[in-house]
Write a protein that holds these residues in place. Structure first.
Motif, PDB file in Angstrom:
ATOM      1  N   SER A 119       0.842  -1.194   0.000  1.00  0.00           N
ATOM      2  CA  SER A 119       0.000   0.000   0.000  1.00  0.00           C
ATOM      3  C   SER A 119       0.878   1.244   0.000  1.00  0.00           C
ATOM      4  N   ARG A 120       1.337   1.631  -1.176  1.00  0.00           N
ATOM      5  CA  ARG A 120       2.239   2.789  -1.321  1.00  0.00           C
ATOM      6  C   ARG A 120       1.613   4.069  -0.805  1.00  0.00           C
ATOM      7  N   LEU A 121       0.303   4.214  -0.976  1.00  0.00           N
ATOM      8  CA  LEU A 121      -0.388   5.433  -0.565  1.00  0.00           C
ATOM      9  C   LEU A 121      -0.972   5.308   0.836  1.00  0.00           C
ATOM     10  N   ASP A 122      -0.622   4.229   1.546  1.00  0.00           N
ATOM     11  CA  ASP A 122      -1.159   3.969   2.889  1.00  0.00           C
ATOM     12  C   ASP A 122      -2.684   3.952   2.861  1.00  0.00           C
ATOM     13  N   GLN A 123      -3.234   3.289   1.839  1.00  0.00           N
ATOM     14  CA  GLN A 123      -4.681   3.148   1.703  1.00  0.00           C
ATOM     15  C   GLN A 123      -4.988   1.674   1.404  1.00  0.00           C
ATOM     16  N   PRO A 124      -4.802   0.809   2.399  1.00  0.00           N
ATOM     17  CA  PRO A 124      -5.042  -0.620   2.138  1.00  0.00           C
ATOM     18  C   PRO A 124      -6.504  -0.899   1.862  1.00  0.00           C
ATOM     19  N   VAL A 125      -6.751  -1.782   0.896  1.00  0.00           N
ATOM     20  CA  VAL A 125      -8.120  -2.173   0.595  1.00  0.00           C
ATOM     21  C   VAL A 125      -8.709  -2.876   1.811  1.00  0.00           C
ATOM     22  N   ASP A 126      -9.962  -2.555   2.135  1.00  0.00           N
ATOM     23  CA  ASP A 126     -10.632  -3.191   3.265  1.00  0.00           C
ATOM     24  C   ASP A 126     -12.123  -3.289   2.974  1.00  0.00           C
ATOM     25  N   ALA A 127     -12.868  -3.845   3.901  1.00  0.00           N
ATOM     26  CA  ALA A 127     -14.289  -4.103   3.689  1.00  0.00           C
ATOM     27  C   ALA A 127     -15.066  -2.816   3.440  1.00  0.00           C
ATOM     28  N   ALA A 128     -14.740  -1.760   4.165  1.00  0.00           N
ATOM     29  CA  ALA A 128     -15.480  -0.503   4.013  1.00  0.00           C
ATOM     30  C   ALA A 128     -15.250   0.103   2.637  1.00  0.00           C
ATOM     31  N   ARG A 129     -14.024   0.051   2.152  1.00  0.00           N
ATOM     32  CA  ARG A 129     -13.715   0.631   0.845  1.00  0.00           C
ATOM     33  C   ARG A 129     -14.338  -0.193  -0.279  1.00  0.00           C
ATOM     34  N   LEU A 130     -14.348  -1.491  -0.124  1.00  0.00           N
ATOM     35  CA  LEU A 130     -15.011  -2.333  -1.119  1.00  0.00           C
ATOM     36  C   LEU A 130     -16.515  -2.084  -1.117  1.00  0.00           C
ATOM     37  N   ALA A 131     -17.096  -1.920   0.072  1.00  0.00           N
ATOM     38  CA  ALA A 131     -18.539  -1.695   0.169  1.00  0.00           C
ATOM     39  C   ALA A 131     -18.940  -0.381  -0.497  1.00  0.00           C
ATOM     40  N   ALA A 132     -18.105   0.644  -0.376  1.00  0.00           N
ATOM     41  CA  ALA A 132     -18.403   1.927  -1.023  1.00  0.00           C
ATOM     42  C   ALA A 132     -18.445   1.761  -2.537  1.00  0.00           C
ATOM     43  N   TRP A 133     -17.503   1.006  -3.079  1.00  0.00           N
ATOM     44  CA  TRP A 133     -17.490   0.738  -4.529  1.00  0.00           C
ATOM     45  C   TRP A 133     -18.752  -0.015  -4.937  1.00  0.00           C
ATOM     46  N   HIS A 134     -19.117  -1.021  -4.152  1.00  0.00           N
ATOM     47  CA  HIS A 134     -20.303  -1.821  -4.473  1.00  0.00           C
ATOM     48  C   HIS A 134     -21.570  -0.958  -4.440  1.00  0.00           C
ATOM     49  N   ARG A 135     -21.658  -0.042  -3.495  1.00  0.00           N
ATOM     50  CA  ARG A 135     -22.848   0.803  -3.380  1.00  0.00           C
ATOM     51  C   ARG A 135     -23.038   1.691  -4.603  1.00  0.00           C
ATOM     52  N   HIS A 136     -21.964   2.254  -5.075  1.00  0.00           N
ATOM     53  CA  HIS A 136     -22.071   3.258  -6.138  1.00  0.00           C
ATOM     54  C   HIS A 136     -21.863   2.703  -7.543  1.00  0.00           C
ATOM     55  N   VAL A 137     -20.996   1.722  -7.680  1.00  0.00           N
ATOM     56  CA  VAL A 137     -20.584   1.282  -9.020  1.00  0.00           C
ATOM     57  C   VAL A 137     -21.072  -0.119  -9.350  1.00  0.00           C
ATOM     58  N   GLY A 138     -20.768  -1.086  -8.486  1.00  0.00           N
ATOM     59  CA  GLY A 138     -21.161  -2.453  -8.774  1.00  0.00           C
ATOM     60  C   GLY A 138     -20.212  -3.449  -8.140  1.00  0.00           C
ATOM     61  N   PRO A 139     -20.245  -4.702  -8.585  1.00  0.00           N
ATOM     62  CA  PRO A 139     -19.430  -5.757  -7.980  1.00  0.00           C
ATOM     63  C   PRO A 139     -17.942  -5.581  -8.265  1.00  0.00           C
ATOM     64  N   SER A 140     -17.135  -6.219  -7.430  1.00  0.00           N
ATOM     65  CA  SER A 140     -15.681  -6.167  -7.618  1.00  0.00           C
ATOM     66  C   SER A 140     -15.243  -6.994  -8.812  1.00  0.00           C
ATOM     67  N   TRP A 141     -15.988  -8.051  -9.125  1.00  0.00           N
ATOM     68  CA  TRP A 141     -15.687  -8.877 -10.293  1.00  0.00           C
ATOM     69  C   TRP A 141     -16.987  -9.220 -11.003  1.00  0.00           C
ATOM     70  N   TRP A 142     -16.894  -9.441 -12.292  1.00  0.00           N
ATOM     71  CA  TRP A 142     -18.109  -9.656 -13.077  1.00  0.00           C
ATOM     72  C   TRP A 142     -17.777 -10.375 -14.386  1.00  0.00           C
ATOM     73  N   VAL A 143     -18.818 -10.892 -15.027  1.00  0.00           N
ATOM     74  CA  VAL A 143     -18.705 -11.499 -16.345  1.00  0.00           C
ATOM     75  C   VAL A 143     -19.789 -10.909 -17.237  1.00  0.00           C
ATOM     76  N   GLN A 144     -19.451 -10.663 -18.485  1.00  0.00           N
ATOM     77  CA  GLN A 144     -20.379 -10.068 -19.442  1.00  0.00           C
ATOM     78  C   GLN A 144     -20.145 -10.727 -20.793  1.00  0.00           C
ATOM     79  N   ASP A 145     -21.143 -11.399 -21.317  1.00  0.00           N
ATOM     80  CA  ASP A 145     -21.032 -11.981 -22.652  1.00  0.00           C
ATOM     81  C   ASP A 145     -21.466 -10.936 -23.674  1.00  0.00           C
ATOM     82  N   LEU A 146     -20.621 -10.748 -24.680  1.00  0.00           N
ATOM     83  CA  LEU A 146     -20.840  -9.719 -25.690  1.00  0.00           C
ATOM     84  C   LEU A 146     -20.545 -10.326 -27.049  1.00  0.00           C
ATOM     85  N   GLY A 147     -21.599 -10.531 -27.852  1.00  0.00           N
ATOM     86  CA  GLY A 147     -21.396 -11.229 -29.110  1.00  0.00           C
ATOM     87  C   GLY A 147     -20.872 -12.629 -28.840  1.00  0.00           C
ATOM     88  N   GLU A 148     -19.796 -13.000 -29.515  1.00  0.00           N
ATOM     89  CA  GLU A 148     -19.202 -14.324 -29.307  1.00  0.00           C
ATOM     90  C   GLU A 148     -18.091 -14.304 -28.271  1.00  0.00           C
TER      91      GLU A 148
END
Length: 284
Positions: A87-116
């Motif tokens: 954590s170069r910026l002293d901002q380690p990923v944690d549950a609260a930071r992941l939850a904020a992303w999930h609230r506003h943007v979406g899941p941490s990982w995903w799959v999307q089929d597009l054409g073939e």
């Protein structure tokens, strides 16, 4: 089926309070309105400083929605932080930071089929983090690749897997740590991955590795002119990458809109002993 246009944009660093890169984002927004792609993937660092300013994440998500396009996004280190061991910026990923992303943007990982094609999005901040989500994401990737039903796969990650040598064991905050890198590349090479699309280093680049094309998308935000001229002998410009999917074939082109300014903050950060995240507020 007609060709599918897919735009990969990354490292936008958006914020309502630190709007240093708002002009370039506006130029990107105009380009999308003039020639809308079929799908858009944001490759991370959506925000200026999401780990400590959740408002940045909400602002960035609203800007993506404002494009009026179908989209997916993955998180970058400026969105949810970094794996604790580096954590170069002293901002380690944690549950609260992941939850904020999930609230506003979406899941941490995903799959999307597009054409073939099958698109897979992953969070590189989890790789090497030791969090429970790291193992869950690895299981998800295995299932997404196993269930692709013959589709070629394009994997989107924020940090590139490596710079020049996939076997390099040196510590770096620029690429994925060696152990999770090896696991990721092994899974991808064995699982039908044809493209790995990444960002993070604010430069366009491409190479081939084990039958896969690895493509770095440039930022729409800042670049480091002196560093990239010294390392790549190419003047870095902001932009994005446009992919065309025709059946099971994928080609891409680099797009560098003339209306995007070359913004270099490296002089300020060096003189002030800080990082981009320590820039003073600048309203949009």
């Amino acid at each position: 089926m007609p060709p599918i246009r897919l735009v990969h944009v990354t490292d936008t660093h958006l914020s309502a309070t630190h709007g240093y890169f708002a002009h370039n984002w506006a130029a990107f927004r105009d380009a999308m309105a003039e020639s809308p792609p079929d799908f858009l993937v944001h490759g991370g660092d959506l925000t200026f400083n999401g780990p400590v300013a959740e408002g940045d994440i909400g602002f960035g998500a609203a800007e993506l929605a404002r494009l009026g396009l179908p989209w997916r996004a993955i998180a970058g280190n400026h969105d949810v932080g970094e794996a604790p061991p580096f954590s170069r910026l002293d901002q380690p990923v944690d549950a609260a930071r992941l939850a904020a992303w999930h609230r506003h943007v979406g899941p941490s990982w995903w799959v999307q089929d597009l054409g073939e094609w099958r698109l897979v999005g992953l969070d590189t901040a989890l790789m090497g983090s030791g969090l429970a989500e790291e193992a869950a994401q690895a299981d998800f990737l295995a299932q997404a690749l196993a269930g692709r039903d013959g589709r070629p796969v394009m994997v989107f990650i924020h940090m590139p897997p490596f710079d020049a040598d996939a076997a390099d064991t040196a510590f770096s905050t620029s690429v994925i740590l060696p152990a999770p890198r090896a696991a990721l590349l092994d899974a991808c090479a064995a699982g039908g991955v044809k493209v790995i699309a990444c960002g993070h280093l604010h430069v366009y680049r491409r190479l081939r590795h084990r039958g896969m094309e690895i493509v770095w998308a440039p930022p729409t935000a800042m670049v480091d002119v002196q560093r990239q001229m010294a390392r790549r002998r190419r003047f870095p410009r902001p932009g994005y990458v446009e992919w065309v999917l025709e059946g099971k074939r994928a080609t891409h082109r680099l797009v560098e809109p003339q209306r995007m300014f070359v913004i270099d903050m490296s002089g300020w950060t060096k003189r002030n002993g800080g990082t981009t995240t320590t820039l003073p507020p600048l309203g949009v």
